[in-house]
Design an enzyme around this catalytic site. Sequence first.
Site, PDB file in Angstrom:
ATOM      1  N   LYS A  14       0.756  -0.987  -0.050  1.00 55.02           N
ATOM      2  CA  LYS A  14      -0.118   0.202   0.036  1.00 55.02           C
ATOM      3  C   LYS A  14       0.871   1.312  -0.275  1.00 55.02           C
ATOM      4  CE  LYS A  14      -2.307  -0.995   3.844  1.00 55.02           C
ATOM      5  NZ  LYS A  14      -1.681  -2.227   4.252  1.00 55.02           N
ATOM      6  N   ARG A  89      -9.916   0.866   9.059  1.00 58.13           N
ATOM      7  CA  ARG A  89      -9.488  -0.479   9.223  1.00 58.13           C
ATOM      8  C   ARG A  89     -10.646  -1.225  10.006  1.00 58.13           C
ATOM      9  NH1 ARG A  89      -3.368   0.651   8.779  1.00 58.13           N
ATOM     10  NH2 ARG A  89      -2.452  -1.391   9.347  1.00 58.13           N
ATOM     11  N   ARG A 128      11.724  -6.094   5.254  1.00 58.60           N
ATOM     12  CA  ARG A 128      11.600  -4.527   5.615  1.00 58.60           C
ATOM     13  C   ARG A 128      11.998  -4.319   6.891  1.00 58.60           C
ATOM     14  NH1 ARG A 128       5.635  -1.813   4.715  1.00 58.60           N
ATOM     15  NH2 ARG A 128       5.302  -2.530   6.640  1.00 58.60           N
ATOM     16  N   ARG A 134      11.366   0.198  12.012  1.00 56.57           N
ATOM     17  CA  ARG A 134       9.984  -0.139  12.652  1.00 56.57           C
ATOM     18  C   ARG A 134      10.014  -1.470  13.311  1.00 56.57           C
ATOM     19  NH1 ARG A 134       5.102   0.189   8.270  1.00 56.57           N
ATOM     20  NH2 ARG A 134       4.144  -0.645  10.315  1.00 56.57           N
ATOM     21  N   ARG A 146      -0.773  -8.844  13.440  1.00 61.31           N
ATOM     22  CA  ARG A 146      -1.188  -7.779  12.538  1.00 61.31           C
ATOM     23  C   ARG A 146      -1.811  -8.561  11.336  1.00 61.31           C
ATOM     24  NH1 ARG A 146       4.171  -5.207  11.163  1.00 61.31           N
ATOM     25  NH2 ARG A 146       3.031  -3.664   9.783  1.00 61.31           N
TER      26      ARG A 146
END
Length: 192
Positions: A14, A89, A128, A134, A146
């Site tokens: 996204k 969400r 990532r 993160r 998640r």
Amino acid sequence: MLNILIFGPPGCGKGTQSEFLAIQYNLKHLSTGDIFRENIKNKTDLGIEAKTYIDQGQLVPDFITINMLGEKMQSKSDFNGFLFDGFPRTIKQAESLDDFLFKMNQEISMMICIEVPKEELVKRLLKRGKSSDRADDQNKEIILSRIKVYKEQTEILKEYYDQKNKFFNIDGMSTIDDVKQKIFSLINNHQK
Ligand code: AMP
């Protein structure tokens, strides 16, 4: 106006696609995840509160997230519309977004969902996590949580937008450029 909602599980692409979309169509990109991370970095009250949820892979409560987004929507200036990334969400968030837009005489034009299977999402997020700071991308348990939250609370929004004939699906298992082209064609066809 063109108000796009880019949707899909964590790690589907996204954020990457939003960068192309915002430029191509001159949209105001609103990523709730980015806004939270900015607040965490600056140690604001909002950031401190949000961090407790984000670190566990849980959703930040609706009232916090909705208020935050509502404020950010105030400053639109000369954009052609909004690009919502990571919001809504939950059903409650989607209903609030409809209200916000309604008050501005606007609505969501399209919800574009990027589909990627779970194993690939885990792989991408761990990768990532190696190159970003993160924390929620660096721990497999948090990543799985998640994805579970997405399945349990967020995915139902596909139906919400499908009922309004605004839901569009894209296969996210090809190259970044390929996904980009597919999204652009969807939007261009929609605008004809
Ligand atoms: P993202 O960058 O979109 O993956 O978001 C990172 C984290 O921020 C999520 O795992 C949630 O904890 C939180 N978050 C982002 N957007 C929302 C939202 N719309 N509602 C609740 N929590 C959110």
